[in-house]
Design an enzyme around this catalytic site. Structure first.
Site, short mmCIF file in Angstrom:
data_model
loop_
_atom_site.label_atom_id
_atom_site.label_comp_id
_atom_site.label_asym_id
_atom_site.label_seq_id
_atom_site.Cartn_x
_atom_site.Cartn_y
_atom_site.Cartn_z
N HIS A 107 39.15 41.59 41.13
CA HIS A 107 39.59 40.27 41.58
C HIS A 107 41.05 40.37 42.01
O HIS A 107 41.80 41.24 41.53
CB HIS A 107 39.48 39.25 40.45
N CYS A 162 40.12 36.96 34.49
CA CYS A 162 41.49 36.99 34.99
C CYS A 162 42.44 36.23 34.06
O CYS A 162 43.56 36.67 33.84
CB CYS A 162 41.54 36.43 36.41
N GLU A 216 43.66 38.67 41.25
CA GLU A 216 44.62 38.58 40.15
C GLU A 216 44.72 39.89 39.38
O GLU A 216 45.81 40.34 39.01
CB GLU A 216 44.23 37.48 39.15
N CYS A 230 39.35 32.89 36.81
CA CYS A 230 38.13 32.92 36.00
C CYS A 230 38.49 33.37 34.58
O CYS A 230 39.64 33.75 34.31
CB CYS A 230 37.12 33.88 36.63
#
Length: 152
Positions: free
Chosen positions: A51, A84, A53, A81
């Site tokens: 992801h 993260c 992040e 999410c």
């Protein structure tokens, strides 16, 4: 100032979209400069943890020479999410600024409130909704294209 960095995160989201990745971008700023910039790369890297992040946190830790991202601000186009949010807590990121809310997987305010949970050892200052409209619009456009192409 938040809008400037969020526009940089949106540029990362556009790069993700060009690579046929879910268009989420992130930048991490410290002392008035960007120390990390990333976008989703799950498809490219075949890595469910890739992801925006997560990649930006790794980049920032390398750039500043510490896993503790003290003095940093994470800008991300979509509400983080649970995975993260956990990494944000572990990295001790003091401030998180996000654009669009994520009602299906958001762990900052929508479904969970991990970054402000007093039971955890770290909490973040949270600034929601910065450039929410363009941050949400790029996601809407991406998924519209995916449906039109018959993709999941």
């Amino acid at each position: 100032m938040h809008e400037y960095y969020m526009r940089e995160a949106l540029r990362q989201a556009q790069a993700a979209m060009a690579a046929d990745e879910v268009p989420v971008g992130a930048v991490i700023a410290r002392d008035g400069r960007i120390v990390a910039a990333a976008h989703n790369q799950r498809e490219t890297l075949r890595d469910p943890t890739a992801h925006a992040e997560m990649i930006a946190i790794t980049q920032a830790a390398e750039a500043i020479g510490s896993w503790r991202l003290e003095g940093c601000v994470l800008y991300v186009t979509l509400e983080p999410c649970p995975m993260c949010a956990g990494a944000i807590i572990q990295a001790r990121v003091p401030t998180v600024v996000y654009g669009a809310a994520d009602p299906k997987a958001g762990a900052v305010a929508s479904l969970y409130r991990l970054l402000s949970d007093s039971r955890l050892n770290h909490r973040c200052e949270i600034v929601p909704g910065v450039l929410a409209e363009p941050c949400g619009a790029i996601l809407t456009e991406f998924f519209r294209r995916q449906r039109a192409a018959g993709k999941k």
